[in-house]
Motif scaffolding. Structure first.
Motif, PDB file in Angstrom:
ATOM      1  N   SER A 170     -28.835  14.101  44.221  1.00  0.00           N
ATOM      2  CA  SER A 170     -28.225  15.399  44.630  1.00  0.00           C
ATOM      3  C   SER A 170     -28.970  15.801  45.898  1.00  0.00           C
ATOM      4  O   SER A 170     -30.279  15.987  45.927  1.00  0.00           O
ATOM      5  CB  SER A 170     -28.355  16.553  43.526  1.00  0.00           C
ATOM      6  OG  SER A 170     -28.453  17.691  44.017  1.00  0.00           O
ATOM      7  N   TYR A 221     -34.664  11.701  40.995  1.00  0.00           N
ATOM      8  CA  TYR A 221     -33.600  12.571  40.271  1.00  0.00           C
ATOM      9  C   TYR A 221     -32.235  11.740  40.416  1.00  0.00           C
ATOM     10  O   TYR A 221     -31.591  11.756  41.274  1.00  0.00           O
ATOM     11  CB  TYR A 221     -33.538  14.128  40.975  1.00  0.00           C
ATOM     12  CG  TYR A 221     -32.222  14.690  40.212  1.00  0.00           C
ATOM     13  CD1 TYR A 221     -32.357  15.465  39.119  1.00  0.00           C
ATOM     14  CD2 TYR A 221     -30.943  14.797  40.785  1.00  0.00           C
ATOM     15  CE1 TYR A 221     -31.200  16.151  38.394  1.00  0.00           C
ATOM     16  CE2 TYR A 221     -29.862  15.509  40.265  1.00  0.00           C
ATOM     17  CZ  TYR A 221     -30.123  16.082  39.253  1.00  0.00           C
ATOM     18  OH  TYR A 221     -28.974  16.547  38.456  1.00  0.00           O
ATOM     19  N   GLU A 223     -28.315  11.387  38.359  1.00  0.00           N
ATOM     20  CA  GLU A 223     -27.392  11.752  37.421  1.00  0.00           C
ATOM     21  C   GLU A 223     -26.946  10.494  36.635  1.00  0.00           C
ATOM     22  O   GLU A 223     -26.465  10.790  35.309  1.00  0.00           O
ATOM     23  CB  GLU A 223     -26.312  12.656  37.903  1.00  0.00           C
ATOM     24  CG  GLU A 223     -27.017  14.140  38.225  1.00  0.00           C
ATOM     25  CD  GLU A 223     -25.911  14.810  39.212  1.00  0.00           C
ATOM     26  OE1 GLU A 223     -24.911  14.598  39.441  1.00  0.00           O
ATOM     27  OE2 GLU A 223     -26.533  15.846  39.545  1.00  0.00           O
ATOM     28  N   LYS A 246     -33.640  12.699  34.586  1.00  0.00           N
ATOM     29  CA  LYS A 246     -32.316  11.946  34.538  1.00  0.00           C
ATOM     30  C   LYS A 246     -31.617  13.454  33.782  1.00  0.00           C
ATOM     31  O   LYS A 246     -31.644  13.827  32.623  1.00  0.00           O
ATOM     32  CB  LYS A 246     -32.053  10.847  33.418  1.00  0.00           C
ATOM     33  CG  LYS A 246     -30.950  10.561  32.657  1.00  0.00           C
ATOM     34  CD  LYS A 246     -30.054  10.034  33.573  1.00  0.00           C
ATOM     35  CE  LYS A 246     -28.728   9.771  33.128  1.00  0.00           C
ATOM     36  NZ  LYS A 246     -27.699  11.035  32.646  1.00  0.00           N
ATOM     37  N   ALA A 247     -30.680  13.761  34.536  1.00  0.00           N
ATOM     38  CA  ALA A 247     -29.811  15.049  34.228  1.00  0.00           C
ATOM     39  C   ALA A 247     -28.539  14.626  33.583  1.00  0.00           C
ATOM     40  O   ALA A 247     -28.030  13.370  33.880  1.00  0.00           O
ATOM     41  CB  ALA A 247     -29.758  16.047  35.161  1.00  0.00           C
ATOM     42  N   GLY A 248     -27.789  15.479  32.920  1.00  0.00           N
ATOM     43  CA  GLY A 248     -26.684  15.023  32.246  1.00  0.00           C
ATOM     44  C   GLY A 248     -26.666  14.430  30.954  1.00  0.00           C
ATOM     45  O   GLY A 248     -26.083  13.393  30.765  1.00  0.00           O
ATOM     46  N   ILE A 249     -27.542  14.688  30.177  1.00  0.00           N
ATOM     47  CA  ILE A 249     -27.873  13.881  28.875  1.00  0.00           C
ATOM     48  C   ILE A 249     -27.179  14.883  27.738  1.00  0.00           C
ATOM     49  O   ILE A 249     -26.990  14.212  26.914  1.00  0.00           O
ATOM     50  CB  ILE A 249     -29.448  14.169  28.620  1.00  0.00           C
ATOM     51  CG1 ILE A 249     -29.921  15.418  28.381  1.00  0.00           C
ATOM     52  CG2 ILE A 249     -30.240  13.490  29.532  1.00  0.00           C
ATOM     53  CD1 ILE A 249     -31.230  15.414  27.615  1.00  0.00           C
ATOM     54  N   THR A 250     -26.643  15.870  27.851  1.00  0.00           N
ATOM     55  CA  THR A 250     -25.663  16.486  26.920  1.00  0.00           C
ATOM     56  C   THR A 250     -24.553  16.289  27.380  1.00  0.00           C
ATOM     57  O   THR A 250     -23.881  15.747  28.393  1.00  0.00           O
ATOM     58  CB  THR A 250     -26.198  17.899  26.940  1.00  0.00           C
ATOM     59  OG1 THR A 250     -25.513  18.648  27.913  1.00  0.00           O
ATOM     60  CG2 THR A 250     -27.373  18.417  26.429  1.00  0.00           C
ATOM     61  N   ALA A 252     -22.037  18.740  27.883  1.00  0.00           N
ATOM     62  CA  ALA A 252     -21.631  19.504  28.821  1.00  0.00           C
ATOM     63  C   ALA A 252     -22.333  19.146  30.293  1.00  0.00           C
ATOM     64  O   ALA A 252     -21.795  19.410  31.245  1.00  0.00           O
ATOM     65  CB  ALA A 252     -22.136  20.837  28.542  1.00  0.00           C
ATOM     66  N   GLY A 253     -23.481  18.528  30.161  1.00  0.00           N
ATOM     67  CA  GLY A 253     -24.271  18.328  31.395  1.00  0.00           C
ATOM     68  C   GLY A 253     -23.317  16.926  32.091  1.00  0.00           C
ATOM     69  O   GLY A 253     -23.390  17.051  33.323  1.00  0.00           O
ATOM     70  N   LYS A 255     -20.470  16.190  31.726  1.00  0.00           N
ATOM     71  CA  LYS A 255     -19.150  16.522  32.264  1.00  0.00           C
ATOM     72  C   LYS A 255     -19.531  17.202  33.543  1.00  0.00           C
ATOM     73  O   LYS A 255     -18.673  17.079  34.603  1.00  0.00           O
ATOM     74  CB  LYS A 255     -18.495  17.563  31.279  1.00  0.00           C
ATOM     75  CG  LYS A 255     -17.095  17.660  31.400  1.00  0.00           C
ATOM     76  CD  LYS A 255     -16.445  18.629  30.332  1.00  0.00           C
ATOM     77  CE  LYS A 255     -15.308  19.640  30.947  1.00  0.00           C
ATOM     78  NZ  LYS A 255     -15.239  20.661  30.325  1.00  0.00           N
ATOM     79  N   ALA A 256     -20.417  17.901  33.532  1.00  0.00           N
ATOM     80  CA  ALA A 256     -20.643  18.530  35.008  1.00  0.00           C
ATOM     81  C   ALA A 256     -21.270  17.646  36.046  1.00  0.00           C
ATOM     82  O   ALA A 256     -20.590  17.519  37.248  1.00  0.00           O
ATOM     83  CB  ALA A 256     -21.988  19.711  34.824  1.00  0.00           C
ATOM     84  N   ALA A 257     -21.791  16.689  35.594  1.00  0.00           N
ATOM     85  CA  ALA A 257     -22.378  15.576  36.378  1.00  0.00           C
ATOM     86  C   ALA A 257     -21.161  14.887  36.787  1.00  0.00           C
ATOM     87  O   ALA A 257     -20.965  14.279  37.978  1.00  0.00           O
ATOM     88  CB  ALA A 257     -23.275  14.264  35.918  1.00  0.00           C
ATOM     89  N   SER A 259     -18.233  15.660  37.484  1.00  0.00           N
ATOM     90  CA  SER A 259     -17.347  16.488  38.659  1.00  0.00           C
ATOM     91  C   SER A 259     -18.046  16.536  39.922  1.00  0.00           C
ATOM     92  O   SER A 259     -17.811  16.963  40.784  1.00  0.00           O
ATOM     93  CB  SER A 259     -16.651  17.801  38.157  1.00  0.00           C
ATOM     94  OG  SER A 259     -17.606  18.651  37.956  1.00  0.00           O
ATOM     95  N   HIS A 260     -19.564  16.294  39.506  1.00  0.00           N
ATOM     96  CA  HIS A 260     -20.398  16.475  40.794  1.00  0.00           C
ATOM     97  C   HIS A 260     -20.484  15.322  41.577  1.00  0.00           C
ATOM     98  O   HIS A 260     -20.306  15.179  42.826  1.00  0.00           O
ATOM     99  CB  HIS A 260     -21.782  16.807  40.189  1.00  0.00           C
ATOM    100  CG  HIS A 260     -22.873  16.941  41.555  1.00  0.00           C
ATOM    101  ND1 HIS A 260     -24.268  16.601  41.187  1.00  0.00           N
ATOM    102  CD2 HIS A 260     -22.790  17.537  42.834  1.00  0.00           C
ATOM    103  CE1 HIS A 260     -24.737  16.690  42.414  1.00  0.00           C
ATOM    104  NE2 HIS A 260     -24.240  17.422  43.372  1.00  0.00           N
TER     105      HIS A 260
END
Lengths: 463, 463
Positions: A170, A221, A223, A246-250, A252-253, A255-257, A259-260
């Motif tokens: 990002s 960082y 995703e 590492k983000a997007g581990i749930t 909801a996260g 899903k956001a990743a 679309s990001h």
């Protein structure tokens, strides 16, 4: 030829051309042009509207990159997405070694953008040209003053040179992270925003930074990893410490990743397993990413699990003890010999158990003796020193010098030392000072223990 | 008479006497004397070596408190432990309403010290005199300028007046916490370091602060509760938000606490159960204690569990989504109507799902429309706004005004709003500005979501 051989030109080119350079205020092409004016190598501006040789911001400007009369190592592209393929083609024909595509409007916008990426990939295929991006901020390299980050300097601070490399999927988060590094006085070897990772991906970058002499620690960082097997192969050969947020581990996260960055972010358990297998330091917070990197750059790995705490405040000792245990370490059982010596040199009200409480009125000498003894203790693998600086007793300058000396002694025995200086104005100033001197220092006990955990994970590596 | 009736004199006395006042630099009695010179009420200094009526630091000094010619509401005692009982006796005879015993050397040093405490307790028993301490820093009350914290002003900053009360079993930790509050510009109603809690304990203080018109939120650092049933009784009647950092929850931490304050710190599960039962916000970090208190003072409780995120950076949106889910909340499913309206007003590349991504080039107007729509959505219970301030598009002053307006709209509908401003210099400045304007703002996404969790716990109260 392998494009990875040319990645060095992304950071240390002799000559750079900016395609899409302009003097129109507020434009990306203007902001990058201004950054490049600070680059000490050769800089050429390219804009289809220029007359060849015309001056733009004091530099020669050319219609196309092919009109530039000399060799160009790196091309930075900031033109609308739809003309990027033809511009890349000209770059290849010109013989550039590396390209940074800043422009957005590719895969992240849908199938048409994805097609543009495929087109570009075909153009560079087999040429060995290294391509970063598209849809990225590019690079910031304090050492070579190469800077393609187009944020305005009054709202984007940039770190000084240092041993931490930071790669970010990002761009915006990467920029904020750099801004924070700068504010805390923490140095950077290279910042790389790699955007859509059309060609160069996180694995390529980690592999490159593993060999980069300016980089001691790699922070990332991420995703989603583009190619899992490639990533694992790179981790297997990795010698340097790697800290990954590492983000997007749930769900909801993830899903956001998706679309990001279109990343397949899920499979948290798989990532966790891979990180554990290769002693990657997995963190889950922006501040922890920074804190762990600071510790890994400055201190040796922690071999073992036993921590000694020396504090002038009981409460901070209590919470730090809790954190140590909750982060997979133990409070060292000090030897009888250590306790006997501590008893000799500390006042009767002091605690000679771990945490060693040197009391609120402790002067530098008392701290020094306590630290000396716990360093000597063979069952101690790491030392946490806590100083509540609000109390009147401590001479800060002498405390600083003593800690620098003792940290070296500890390090010589292979034991890391970290510092906790809770509070506001004064502690913040000394946190910076200690970090500059190679001793990781933190405002809150939790920050420090999380950073120590990174040193422990590092110490678990067999190699 | 109940000593609790006289606790008000610890904070709002008309007259104060400092017993153990001195002009010798570096002494506790000097530091407190200097603080009291700023107190607008009547101040008397007492020192056994004074000639009655002699001046000390410009104030009349007396041999004993009984020599003071006028009434004294509050006596602050800073003399050696062994003479404290006789001094307390004189205070009682003088008719003081409240006493703060700063002196150390009591229960925390062993059985002899404990005996001194028993002696003092006997002297005050039935007299109604309220006693804080011993072995404490006392109080800091910005509103009345009453300040017994003896740390030197060049190394101890103190917060301005505000709605957060903070009580701390650990004086040193309390001082560091105040120093941090001051640095972050966060206001305080009362700071109370209660030390050994010989008479006044954490339950008394929480009960008192629950009725204190200046206090909106009670924050507490506690190692061990003195009387569990009393504590539960107080919590049952509590109307204000209470945030507790309970340390000593591991075996190692409990052991450290027992040698620090003699607290029976264990029984973590029992504490957890009690906190849960009474909607106490349990935190486990110094920063979180502050962040949660800031949110609780400034925003309404969160009724429900659905969070909407509006961001100009995809990455920050991804990690915030993760945190929301991991802290027991959900990402709101925006209604079709909301999504339709968002689609109308946002550019095609924006994401109208939650997190709503207004894109890196979002001007204030685009943010405003997105925030407006999610506030209106009936399934949204709280709003997180993320602004990466490094990017060029945002006009900060207009963004600030818009957020203040929109937060009020959200609050009017019973929905809290919190802000995330990641980065360094500029975001830090705006974090302060927003906090001053009543909108909790944080540097890292994790801080913000933890603070929102506090609002959710608060919202779970039936009352």
């Amino acid at each position: 030829m392998d494009y990875r051989k040319n990645m060095i030109y992304l950071f240390e080119p002799k000559s750079v051309a900016l395609i899409g350079a302009t003097d129109k205020p507020g434009k990306v092409g203007r902001a990058i042009a201004e950054n490049l004016l600070k680059f000490p190598g050769k800089v050429y501006f390219v804009n289809i509207k220029c007359q060849n040789g015309q001056e733009l911001l004091g530099k020669p400007c050319y219609k196309t990159i092919k009109d530039v009369p000399e060799d160009v190592d790196l091309a930075v592209i900031a033109v609308p997405a739809k003309v990027v393929p033809s511009v890349v083609k000209e770059c290849v024909e010109k013989g550039v070694k590396a390209i940074i595509i800043i422009s957005a409007g590719f895969k992240e916008t849908g199938p048409e953008g994805a097609k543009l990426e495929e087109e570009i990939l075909k153009i560079v295929e087999g040429t060995g040209v290294a391509v970063l991006g598209p849809n990225c901020l590019g690079v910031y390299v304090p050492k070579t003053s190469l800077d393609t980050i187009f944020n305005p300097p009054d709202r984007q601070d940039k770190p000084k040179h240092g041993g931490i490399a930071f790669i970010s999927q990002s761009g915006a988060f990467g920029a904020a992270f750099m801004d924070r590094m700068a504010d805390l006085g923490i140095g950077l070897s290279k910042f790389i925003s790699y955007g859509n990772a059309m060609q160069i991906d996180e694995s390529d970058l980690i592999e490159f930074l593993n060999e980069d002499p300016d980089t001691k620690v790699i922070a990332a960082y991420i995703e989603g990893v583009k190619d899992g097997r490639k990533f694992a192969r790179v981790l297997e050969k990795l010698r340097k410490p790697l800290v990954v947020f590492k983000a997007g581990i749930t769900q909801a996260g993830a899903k956001a990743a998706s679309s990001h960055t279109g990343s397949l972010a899920g499979a948290a358990e798989i990532y966790k397993g891979v990180f554990h297998q290769y002693n990657v330091v997995d963190v889950f917070d922006m501040q922890e990413l920074l804190d762990a990197s600071v510790a890994l750059e400055r201190q040796p790995p922690m071999r073992g699990e036993n921590v000694a705490i020396v504090t002038n405040g009981g409460g901070a000792g209590v919470m730090t003890s809790d954190y140590v245990v909750l982060h997979g370490m133990k409070l060292a059982e000090l030897s009888e010999e250590t306790k006997r010596r501590l008893k000799e040199s500390l006042p009767p009200a002091a605690s000679v158990n771990n945490p060693v409480d040197v009391l609120g009125d402790a002067p530098v000498e008392r701290y020094e003796k306590a630290i000396e003894e716990v360093i000597k203790d063979e069952d101690v693998d790491a030392i946490i020193v806590i100083a509540l600086m609000q109390s009147p007793a401590l001479d800060f300058e002498r405390f600083y010098e003593m800690i620098v000396r003792k940290a070296k002694e500890a390090n010589d025995k292979g034991k890391p030392m970290v510092l906790i200086l809770p509070g506001g104005r004064v502690p913040k100033e000394y946190v910076k000072k200690f970090v500059d001197a190679g001793i990781p220092a933190y405002i809150t006990p939790l920050q420090a223990v999380k950073a120590l955990r990174a040193l422990k994970i590092r110490g678990e590596r067999s190699s």
